[in-house]
Design a protein around this motif. Structure first.
Motif, PDB file in Angstrom:
ATOM      1  N   UNK A  57       0.536  -1.217  -0.400  1.00  0.00           N
ATOM      2  CA  UNK A  57       0.182   0.060   0.419  1.00  0.00           C
ATOM      3  C   UNK A  57       1.058   1.343  -0.474  1.00  0.00           C
ATOM      4  N   UNK A  58       1.327   2.267  -1.219  1.00  0.00           N
ATOM      5  CA  UNK A  58       1.165   3.928  -0.651  1.00  0.00           C
ATOM      6  C   UNK A  58       1.338   4.133   0.181  1.00  0.00           C
ATOM      7  N   UNK A  59       2.638   4.600   0.711  1.00  0.00           N
ATOM      8  CA  UNK A  59       1.943   5.733   1.972  1.00  0.00           C
ATOM      9  C   UNK A  59       2.345   7.006   1.847  1.00  0.00           C
ATOM     10  N   UNK A  60       1.255   7.805   2.946  1.00  0.00           N
ATOM     11  CA  UNK A  60       0.988   8.751   2.770  1.00  0.00           C
ATOM     12  C   UNK A  60       2.106  10.094   3.931  1.00  0.00           C
ATOM     13  N   UNK A  61       2.101   9.439   4.467  1.00  0.00           N
ATOM     14  CA  UNK A  61       3.181   9.884   5.821  1.00  0.00           C
ATOM     15  C   UNK A  61       3.854   8.809   6.689  1.00  0.00           C
ATOM     16  N   UNK A  62       5.182   9.171   7.104  1.00  0.00           N
ATOM     17  CA  UNK A  62       5.581   8.248   7.826  1.00  0.00           C
ATOM     18  C   UNK A  62       6.615   8.762   9.215  1.00  0.00           C
ATOM     19  N   UNK A  63       6.887   8.017   9.758  1.00  0.00           N
ATOM     20  CA  UNK A  63       7.458   8.246  10.787  1.00  0.00           C
ATOM     21  C   UNK A  63       8.746   7.625  11.505  1.00  0.00           C
ATOM     22  N   UNK A  64       9.680   8.595  11.754  1.00  0.00           N
ATOM     23  CA  UNK A  64      10.547   7.970  12.156  1.00  0.00           C
ATOM     24  C   UNK A  64      11.381   8.930  13.694  1.00  0.00           C
ATOM     25  N   UNK A  65      12.356   8.234  14.179  1.00  0.00           N
ATOM     26  CA  UNK A  65      13.140   8.625  15.402  1.00  0.00           C
ATOM     27  C   UNK A  65      14.438   9.119  14.763  1.00  0.00           C
ATOM     28  N   UNK A  66      15.123  10.736  14.970  1.00  0.00           N
ATOM     29  CA  UNK A  66      15.974  11.249  15.121  1.00  0.00           C
ATOM     30  C   UNK A  66      17.084  11.132  16.185  1.00  0.00           C
ATOM     31  N   UNK A  67      18.095  11.417  15.816  1.00  0.00           N
ATOM     32  CA  UNK A  67      19.087  10.090  16.539  1.00  0.00           C
ATOM     33  C   UNK A  67      18.853  11.176  18.707  1.00  0.00           C
ATOM     34  N   UNK A  69      16.280  10.657  19.639  1.00  0.00           N
ATOM     35  CA  UNK A  69      15.541   9.310  20.209  1.00  0.00           C
ATOM     36  C   UNK A  69      13.613  10.672  19.477  1.00  0.00           C
ATOM     37  N   UNK A  70      13.602  12.100  19.111  1.00  0.00           N
ATOM     38  CA  UNK A  70      12.516  12.945  19.222  1.00  0.00           C
ATOM     39  C   UNK A  70      12.230  12.061  18.112  1.00  0.00           C
ATOM     40  N   UNK A  71      11.080  11.572  17.749  1.00  0.00           N
ATOM     41  CA  UNK A  71       9.701  11.041  16.909  1.00  0.00           C
ATOM     42  C   UNK A  71       9.107  11.867  15.703  1.00  0.00           C
ATOM     43  N   UNK A  72       9.785  12.410  14.413  1.00  0.00           N
ATOM     44  CA  UNK A  72       8.642  13.628  13.910  1.00  0.00           C
ATOM     45  C   UNK A  72       7.870  12.577  12.685  1.00  0.00           C
ATOM     46  N   UNK A  73       7.220  13.377  11.974  1.00  0.00           N
ATOM     47  CA  UNK A  73       5.987  12.779  11.329  1.00  0.00           C
ATOM     48  C   UNK A  73       6.783  13.384   9.712  1.00  0.00           C
ATOM     49  N   UNK A  74       6.504  13.372   8.335  1.00  0.00           N
ATOM     50  CA  UNK A  74       7.343  13.367   7.210  1.00  0.00           C
ATOM     51  C   UNK A  74       5.751  13.180   6.220  1.00  0.00           C
ATOM     52  N   UNK A 210      21.594  15.406  13.761  1.00  0.00           N
ATOM     53  CA  UNK A 210      21.123  16.181  14.646  1.00  0.00           C
ATOM     54  C   UNK A 210      19.284  15.125  13.539  1.00  0.00           C
ATOM     55  N   UNK A 211      19.299  15.588  12.292  1.00  0.00           N
ATOM     56  CA  UNK A 211      18.443  15.127  11.480  1.00  0.00           C
ATOM     57  C   UNK A 211      17.835  16.971  11.301  1.00  0.00           C
ATOM     58  N   UNK A 212      18.061  17.892  11.963  1.00  0.00           N
ATOM     59  CA  UNK A 212      17.280  19.029  12.137  1.00  0.00           C
ATOM     60  C   UNK A 212      18.610  20.363  11.626  1.00  0.00           C
ATOM     61  N   UNK A 213      17.855  20.655  10.546  1.00  0.00           N
ATOM     62  CA  UNK A 213      18.744  22.244  10.429  1.00  0.00           C
ATOM     63  C   UNK A 213      18.168  23.172  11.255  1.00  0.00           C
ATOM     64  N   UNK A 214      19.090  23.670  11.226  1.00  0.00           N
ATOM     65  CA  UNK A 214      18.894  25.029  12.123  1.00  0.00           C
ATOM     66  C   UNK A 214      19.319  26.319  11.547  1.00  0.00           C
ATOM     67  N   UNK A 215      17.988  27.000  11.005  1.00  0.00           N
ATOM     68  CA  UNK A 215      18.280  28.178  10.749  1.00  0.00           C
ATOM     69  C   UNK A 215      19.128  29.509  10.902  1.00  0.00           C
ATOM     70  N   UNK A 216      20.503  29.800   9.798  1.00  0.00           N
ATOM     71  CA  UNK A 216      21.177  30.175   9.560  1.00  0.00           C
ATOM     72  C   UNK A 216      22.498  30.198  10.913  1.00  0.00           C
TER      73      UNK A 216
END
Length: 403
Positions: A57-67, A69-74, A210-216
């Protein structure tokens, strides 16, 4: 360095300072929006594709763990399971408010079965191939850094475990998966990066710790400077040559530096930006003993005053140093006073030029900068370097003074 440089025991030597980076680069009326690294987006695409392959089944979203441990959805931009034994998912990178060349990149994961167990991770179109040592990656392999690689593998394993739990039991002979990460427009994006110089050819790198881009945030620039020094040292070790590192403040000064040293390989030239101190630390760590700094009046004035991290929020150009230099080279008192009160280093430069003092005053500034670089390497980094300094004009192409 010239023997006219200040003596290390002199009380007139500037204090060495390397200010920390600010948490944000400017005070703004509202918070800047963070974004996601290419590594996080690739991991999300890989998990979505794996889940689609397992469920059909095609997936419209998914959730992963960042290093952390925080879980985020894409959200997935596209997910395709139309071919037997193969699934593909795309996550579009959102860099938030960071001016990132990979913003909008289509991180694509293509997943297919392997006869044996395990996860095989490969790079596809638009992901660079490593061709030089010193990056901490296998030469000949894809430019997928260690943390993103771990995130991708963990996300795929999580999808496999979820499907096993749903089915009620683990398979006695689990099949393996091949995961190919590609970025269709990655080769074009890579032209705006230093990848080719570092020996990463054919596309972008999959990055992020970290999985996160800190602006500037300029942390990425500092990391790229340190990485570039490592690559130079590794290449020099392979050829048994004494490496020469040429630190340039930006693109214009780099062009001038390359004209000044036409016989040096491209890997020798590093756009150091504000991170001279970080570059010198990595030099000492890797045994790079000869450093040339090529810059314009403003950056040289900060360095001459002992400031090794020159971001504008953490240091200002103090033209009093240039006024002092004017007196030291025999300039008249009224000119020294005017130069010392100048609004910018460029203004002081123009005053020197008009008075016919630019060559001698510029040389004295270069000597003082060279003394600071050598003293910082010895006092703060625990090693000796030989520093040369060249001042270029504001085109970046003409050398005004050189030690």
């Amino acid at each position: 360095m010239s023997d006219a440089a200040p003596d290390e025991g002199s009380p007139d030597l500037p204090a060495l300072r390397e200010p920390d980076l600010p948490r944000t680069m400017k005070v703004r009326p509202k918070a800047l929006r963070p974004g996601w690294t290419t590594g996080a987006c690739a991991a999300a695409a890989a998990k979505a594709a794996t889940t689609a392959l397992l469920t059909g089944e095609p997936q419209t979203w998914t959730e992963i763990a960042l290093p952390s441990g925080r879980r985020v959805t894409f959200a997935t931009d596209r997910c395709d399971v139309s071919r037997p034994g193969r699934a593909e998912a795309v996550v579009v990178k959102d860099a938030g408010d960071d001016p990132d060349v990979t913003h909008g990149a289509h991180l694509t994961a293509t997943v297919s079965w392997l006869p044996a167990g395990g996860i095989q991770l490969d790079g596809g179109v638009g992901v660079g191939v490593v061709t030089k040592p010193g990056l901490g990656l296998e030469v000949g392999g894809p430019a997928i850094n260690p943390v993103p690689r771990s995130m991708i593998e963990a996300s795929v394993a999580e999808a496999l475990d979820a499907e096993a739990m749903r089915a009620g039991a683990l398979s006695a002979e689990p099949r393996g998966l091949r995961v190919v990460i590609s970025v269709p427009e990655g080769e074009v994006m890579a032209r705006k990066t230093t990848n080719a110089r570092l020996g990463i050819l054919g596309g972008i790198s999959i990055l992020g710790t970290t999985g996160i881009v800190r602006p500037f945030s300029t942390a990425a620039w500092r990391a790229s400077v340190e990485q570039a020094v490592s690559v130079l040292a590794a290449q020099a070790a392979e050829t048994s040559q004494d490496p020469v590192l040429v630190l340039c403040t930006g693109g214009r000064t780099e062009k001038g530096a390359m004209l000044l040293f036409p016989d040096l390989p491209e890997v020798s030239f590093v756009e150091v930006g504000d991170f001279t101190g970080a570059a010198l630390r990595r030099c000492v760590e890797h045994g790079v003993r000869r450093v040339v700094f090529v810059g314009m009046a403003g950056k040289l004035t900060k360095l001459g005053a002992g400031v090794l991290m020159t971001h504008y929020t953490r240091s200002k150009v103090d033209c009093s140093l240039l006024g002092e230099i004017t007196r030291a080279v025999g300039g008249p008192a009224d000119l020294a006073e005017t130069v010392g009160a100048a609004n910018t280093a460029r203004h002081a430069y123009e005053l020197w030029d008009a008075a016919g003092l630019l060559p001698v005053a510029g040389l004295e500034l270069c000597r003082r900068v060279a003394a600071v670089l050598e003293r910082f390497a010895a006092a703060e980094c625990g090693g000796a370097i030989s520093a040369e300094v060249a001042m270029v004009d504001f085109s970046g192409l003409e050398v005004v003074a050189r030690t």
